[in-house]
Design an enzyme around this catalytic site. Structure first.
Site, PDB file in Angstrom:
ATOM      1  N   ARG A   1       0.835  -1.199   0.000  1.00  0.00           N
ATOM      2  CA  ARG A   1       0.000   0.000   0.000  1.00  0.00           C
ATOM      3  C   ARG A   1       0.869   1.248   0.000  1.00  0.00           C
ATOM      4  NH1 ARG A   1      -3.188  -2.795  -1.765  1.00  0.00           N
ATOM      5  NH2 ARG A   1      -5.314  -3.257  -1.077  1.00  0.00           N
TER       6      ARG A   1
ATOM      7  N   HIS B   1       0.104   0.257  -9.856  1.00  0.00           N
ATOM      8  CA  HIS B   1      -0.645  -0.628  -8.956  1.00  0.00           C
ATOM      9  C   HIS B   1      -1.283  -1.789  -9.730  1.00  0.00           C
ATOM     10  CE1 HIS B   1      -2.725  -0.617  -4.755  1.00  0.00           C
ATOM     11  NE2 HIS B   1      -2.358  -1.835  -5.133  1.00  0.00           N
TER      12      HIS B   1
ATOM     13  N   GLU C   1      -3.831   7.654  -5.665  1.00  0.00           N
ATOM     14  CA  GLU C   1      -3.926   6.946  -6.943  1.00  0.00           C
ATOM     15  C   GLU C   1      -5.202   7.354  -7.674  1.00  0.00           C
ATOM     16  OE1 GLU C   1      -3.599   2.766  -6.155  1.00  0.00           O
ATOM     17  OE2 GLU C   1      -1.556   2.935  -5.377  1.00  0.00           O
TER      18      GLU C   1
END
Length: 334
Positions: A255, A303, A284
């Site tokens: 994370r 990601h 994000e």
């Protein structure tokens, strides 16, 4: 009419009534905070009315859809599911993560409302572990920088030196399904594997369990594989990075909030961190003009560690099964 002759009419009437009831009884709604689910997951949810929130739903979008459809379950792919969404869905019984990290779900609010939070633990372990390995190798071997130089016509054989990983120490923070799978990979490369995870038990012999201070002090590479909590936010910061060996490599496929981005950038610029490979970020998607963009010795991916065709199916199926199991429990209890 005889009793025997009347029987088929009675049966047809029963069947017609059942059909009418089925047509008028609404299916339980499952809200998916994304635009799609894998086909096997959709088959599992065939007795439900599945509502999709779209590719990039906001938290307000989720709240509005909850108010409109009153879902019994939410399968979380993107955006946050907080107290407002839960309050807007009085029938909500379960919030099921399409993946392993549940930090985008307000677990305190869920607990207060008796809503279960479940995750597809391990469903994307192979995918994320492979991404961690890819980022580690990209950092150690300067893959992206050398590729760019080659495409520009340079030949840096006489001046470039890569990092050899065999015999080096890698410190893993988080030893769940992903961390342990990654540990097996780097052990096979001849690395010494140390790890910190207060919840991990029965670790394989090639992982040495240590405390966090040992991770910072002894690791040539630090790789993050833990969930984010209020206690470990900004775990990688100026202080912890200063405790590391000069020239440490940082890898994060967990994370973004685990890393203080400004502190990491400063450590990269000073050379305390030789290179870093990141697959997750504090905000994000990354905004245009982010300080990481164009920074040296930094390999980035958007990601996508858990985004493979296999993991997509595995996570969807696990999320659907987890949601249906909780719904079934509530049905039995009722």
């Amino acid at each position: 009419m005889s009793q025997a002759a009347a029987l088929p009419d009675a049966i047809r009437e029963i069947e017609r009534t059942a059909t009418d009831c089925a047509a008028t009884t609404p299916k339980p709604v499952v809200l998916v905070t994304g635009a799609d689910l894998a086909a096997p997951a959709m088959r599992l949810l065939s007795d439900c009315d599945v509502v999709f929130a779209g590719k990039t739903p906001t938290e307000d979008d989720i709240v509005a859809l909850c108010a409109q459809h009153d879902p019994v379950a939410i399968i979380v792919r993107y955006s946050k599911v907080g107290e407002r969404a839960m309050a807007a869905a009085p029938s909500l019984k379960v919030v099921s993560k399409h993946g392993s990290g549940t930090d985008t779900i307000d677990k305190v609010a869920a607990r207060a409302r008796g809503i279960e939070v479940v995750a597809a633990a391990g469903a994307n372990a192979a995918a994320v572990a492979e991404q961690a390995l890819a980022l580690l190798l990209a950092c150690a071997k300067s893959v992206t920088a050398l590729d760019a130089r080659m495409h520009s016509g340079h030949w840096d054989k006489a001046t470039h030196k890569s990092l050899e990983l065999g015999g080096r120490t890698i410190g893993l923070i988080g030893l769940g399904a992903i961390g342990q799978r990654f540990a097996k990979m780097v052990d096979a490369m001849g690395m010494r594997v140390i790890g910190f995870d207060p919840c991990a038990k029965d670790l394989p012999v090639y992982i040495q369990s240590v405390d966090l201070e040992t991770i910072w002090r002894e690791s040539d590479v630090v790789s993050l594989h833990c969930p984010m909590t209020d206690d470990n936010r900004n775990l990688v910061n100026a202080s912890t990075l200063a405790s590391c060996k000069p020239g440490v490599v940082i890898v994060n496929t967990a994370r973004g909030g685990l890393v203080n981005e400004a502190d990491l950038l400063a450590a990269l610029q000073s050379g305390q961190v030789a290179s870093a490979g990141l697959d997750s970020f504090q905000v994000e998607p990354m905004s245009p003009g982010h300080p990481f963009q164009g920074a040296a010795h930094l390999t980035l991916s958007p990601h996508i560690g858990g985004v493979t065709s296999d993991a997509y199916v595995n996570m969807g199926v696990a999320a659907a099964k987890n949601a249906l199991a909780v719904i079934a429990q509530h049905a039995v209890a009722a």
